[in-house]
Design an enzyme around this catalytic site. Structure first.
Site, PDB file in Angstrom:
ATOM      1  CE  LYS A   1      -1.677 -28.078  12.466  1.00 44.87           C
ATOM      2  NZ  LYS A   1      -1.391 -29.469  12.347  1.00 44.87           N
TER       3      LYS A   1
ATOM      4  CE  LYS B   1      -2.586 -33.461   6.678  1.00 46.21           C
ATOM      5  NZ  LYS B   1      -1.595 -34.394   6.966  1.00 46.21           N
TER       6      LYS B   1
ATOM      7  CE  LYS C   1       6.039 -31.729   9.712  1.00 41.26           C
ATOM      8  NZ  LYS C   1       4.819 -32.635  10.088  1.00 41.26           N
TER       9      LYS C   1
HETATM   10  P1  TYM Z   1       2.638 -34.034  12.662  1.00 41.13           P
HETATM   11  O1  TYM Z   1       3.734 -34.725  11.880  1.00 41.13           O
HETATM   12  O2  TYM Z   1       1.605 -33.079  11.906  1.00 41.13           O
HETATM   13  O3  TYM Z   1       3.303 -33.360  13.833  1.00 41.13           O
HETATM   14  C1  TYM Z   1       4.317 -33.862  14.802  1.00 41.13           C
HETATM   15  C2  TYM Z   1       4.131 -33.334  16.231  1.00 41.13           C
HETATM   16  O4  TYM Z   1       4.205 -31.725  16.065  1.00 41.13           O
HETATM   17  C3  TYM Z   1       2.785 -31.427  16.710  1.00 41.13           C
HETATM   18  N1  TYM Z   1       2.633 -30.084  16.206  1.00 41.13           N
HETATM   19  C4  TYM Z   1       2.219 -28.878  16.915  1.00 41.13           C
HETATM   20  N2  TYM Z   1       2.255 -28.508  18.271  1.00 41.13           N
HETATM   21  C5  TYM Z   1       2.200 -27.201  18.447  1.00 41.13           C
HETATM   22  N3  TYM Z   1       1.889 -26.474  17.633  1.00 41.13           N
HETATM   23  C6  TYM Z   1       1.888 -26.910  16.116  1.00 41.13           C
HETATM   24  N4  TYM Z   1       1.373 -25.948  15.378  1.00 41.13           N
HETATM   25  C7  TYM Z   1       1.984 -27.981  15.840  1.00 41.13           C
HETATM   26  N5  TYM Z   1       1.900 -28.765  14.865  1.00 41.13           N
HETATM   27  C8  TYM Z   1       2.328 -29.978  14.966  1.00 41.13           C
HETATM   28  C9  TYM Z   1       1.935 -32.385  16.705  1.00 41.13           C
HETATM   29  O5  TYM Z   1       1.008 -32.337  17.313  1.00 41.13           O
HETATM   30  C10 TYM Z   1       2.601 -33.836  16.715  1.00 41.13           C
HETATM   31  O6  TYM Z   1       2.982 -34.129  18.185  1.00 41.13           O
HETATM   32  N6  TYM Z   1      -0.323 -37.888  13.071  1.00 41.13           N
HETATM   33  C11 TYM Z   1       0.755 -37.460  13.576  1.00 41.13           C
HETATM   34  C12 TYM Z   1       1.893 -38.295  13.316  1.00 41.13           C
HETATM   35  C13 TYM Z   1       1.846 -39.668  14.100  1.00 41.13           C
HETATM   36  C14 TYM Z   1       2.173 -39.934  15.346  1.00 41.13           C
HETATM   37  C15 TYM Z   1       1.943 -41.388  15.699  1.00 41.13           C
HETATM   38  C16 TYM Z   1       2.122 -39.366  16.467  1.00 41.13           C
HETATM   39  C17 TYM Z   1       1.803 -40.830  13.119  1.00 41.13           C
HETATM   40  N7  TYM Z   1       1.879 -42.013  14.234  1.00 41.13           N
HETATM   41  C18 TYM Z   1       1.893 -42.131  16.625  1.00 41.13           C
HETATM   42  C19 TYM Z   1       2.312 -39.905  17.808  1.00 41.13           C
HETATM   43  C20 TYM Z   1       1.910 -41.278  18.056  1.00 41.13           C
HETATM   44  C21 TYM Z   1       1.023 -36.156  12.903  1.00 41.13           C
HETATM   45  O7  TYM Z   1       0.790 -35.788  11.867  1.00 41.13           O
HETATM   46  O8  TYM Z   1       1.922 -35.211  13.452  1.00 41.13           O
END
Ligand code: TYM
Length: 328
Positions: free
Chosen positions: A192, A111, A195
């Site tokens: 990957k 990022k 969104k």
């Molecule tokens: P985020 O918002 O990017 O994504 C949310 C969840 O979706 C999963 N994910 C995917 N899984 C499969 N294929 C994909 N292409 C894909 N894109 C996203 C992510 O692995 C995630 O589980 N840092 C985290 C948010 C967060 C969090 C936390 C998660 C903040 N605090 C505490 C767990 C526990 C994030 O950016 O997810």
């Protein structure tokens, strides 16, 4: 009963990657675990956000969690910024984080590379994520594969805190689904699905209309071989579509390969599109009922109240362990 915590950033409409990699497992976990699911809006502001869009995305994410099957009777659903203990513990954990280890995070590198300016919170994102998790004495964190490194760091920070101050934090385990942990971009199947991708054809949003889903899957990048075979290295596009079909239907990759033996990509892609529509359609219907409802606000109010109760207890313990404030 074991405790589950996970979070999703309200940084755009969720993709089927988020659904298949994360939410689908959340729905299963809530049957027999104490679950906390969070809308991590404070993580979203580590990159620039439009304030009105952010507000919309927060509400939309709450509605999507519920529409996808998260039940407010079984789980606690809340917004991160409505529980101040997250940033408070996040700050404390920053104080035991090293700049070097934060700079090594691939998400930070991805990022920040090529950006003219990078916020300091993009670097200190992982200690806030650790705080999210540790406040709830979390045993298991279900996430997609891209969050594995952050989870490793969370475990290290918890261990470091426990060794340095007092043994108060539970060391969480990561849970990554066997299928669907990394759904790839439809246009660039070696990256990957995200969104925040600028190319709308690269991802399927959970709110895309059936026609749009069909169009996007039909134009997904594959290869010229015409053989439906799971081979991530040589056939990343086809393998990604197999994974999507497998996650949506529960079929194995082998069964899918056999089903399409001797058939071209046309029929296969049509079936992938149908399977995705079948999964998303009922979710979209529930979403439309929920998005403007008062019930949604009630659920988020109750969620923040319950989360605060647990989080504040952990925060008091952590402050005491570090020597912050006064003895009471
Ligand atoms: P985020 O918002 O990017 O994504 C949310 C969840 O979706 C999963 N994910 C995917 N899984 C499969 N294929 C994909 N292409 C894909 N894109 C996203 C992510 O692995 C995630 O589980 N840092 C985290 C948010 C967060 C969090 C936390 C998660 C903040 N605090 C505490 C767990 C526990 C994030 O950016 O997810």
């Amino acid at each position: 009963m074991k405790t589950i915590f996970s979070g999703i950033q309200p940084s755009g409409t969720l993709t089927i990657g988020n659904y298949l990699g994360a939410i689908q497992q959340f729905v299963e976990f809530q049957e027999d675990h104490d679950c906390y699911f969070c809308i991590v809006d404070e993580h979203a502001i580590t990159v620039p956000q439009d304030r009105l869009k952010l507000r919309q995305n927060i509400r939309s994410l709450a509605a999507l969690y519920l529409a996808a099957g998260i039940s407010s009777d079984k789980s606690t659903l809340f917004i991160q910024s409505e529980v101040p203990a997250h940033t408070q513990l996040g700050w404390m954990l920053q104080s035991i984080s090293y700049i070097g280890e934060l700079e090594r995070m691939t998400q930070f590198k991805d990022k920040s590379t090529g950006k003219e300016t990078v916020s300091s919170s993009l670097l200190t994102y992982p200690p806030l994520m650790a705080a999210d998790i540790l406040l709830y004495k979390t045993d298991i964190v279900p996430v997609g594969e891209d969050q594995k490194q952050h989870l490793e760091l969370t475990r290290n920070l918890a261990q470091r805190f426990n060794n340095k101050f007092n043994d108060i934090f539970t060391i969480p385990e990561v849970h990554i689904p066997k299928v669907g942990a990394r759904i790839m971009s439809l246009q660039e199947p070696t990256s990957k699905m995200s969104k925040s991708d600028e190319n709308e054809k690269a991802f399927i949003s959970m709110l895309d209309e059936p026609k749009k889903i069909e169009k996007k899957i039909k134009s997904a990048v594959t290869d010229s071989e015409g053989i439906v075979k799971f081979d991530k290295e040589n056939k990343p596009g086809v393998s990604n579509l197999i994974t999507i079909l497998a996650s949506c239907t529960g079929k194995s990759a082998e069964t899918i390969e056999a089903d399409y033996a001797g058939k071209g990509y046309g029929e296969f892609k049509q079936d992938v599109a149908n399977a995705v529509v079948d999964v998303l359609k009922p979710i979209q219907e529930r979403y439309n009922e929920l998005i403007d409802s008062e019930a949604l606000d009630d659920i988020l109010d109750k969620g923040a109240e319950k989360a605060s109760l647990i989080a504040n207890k952990s925060l008091v313990k952590a402050k005491k362990a570090m020597g912050l404030g006064r003895v009471k």
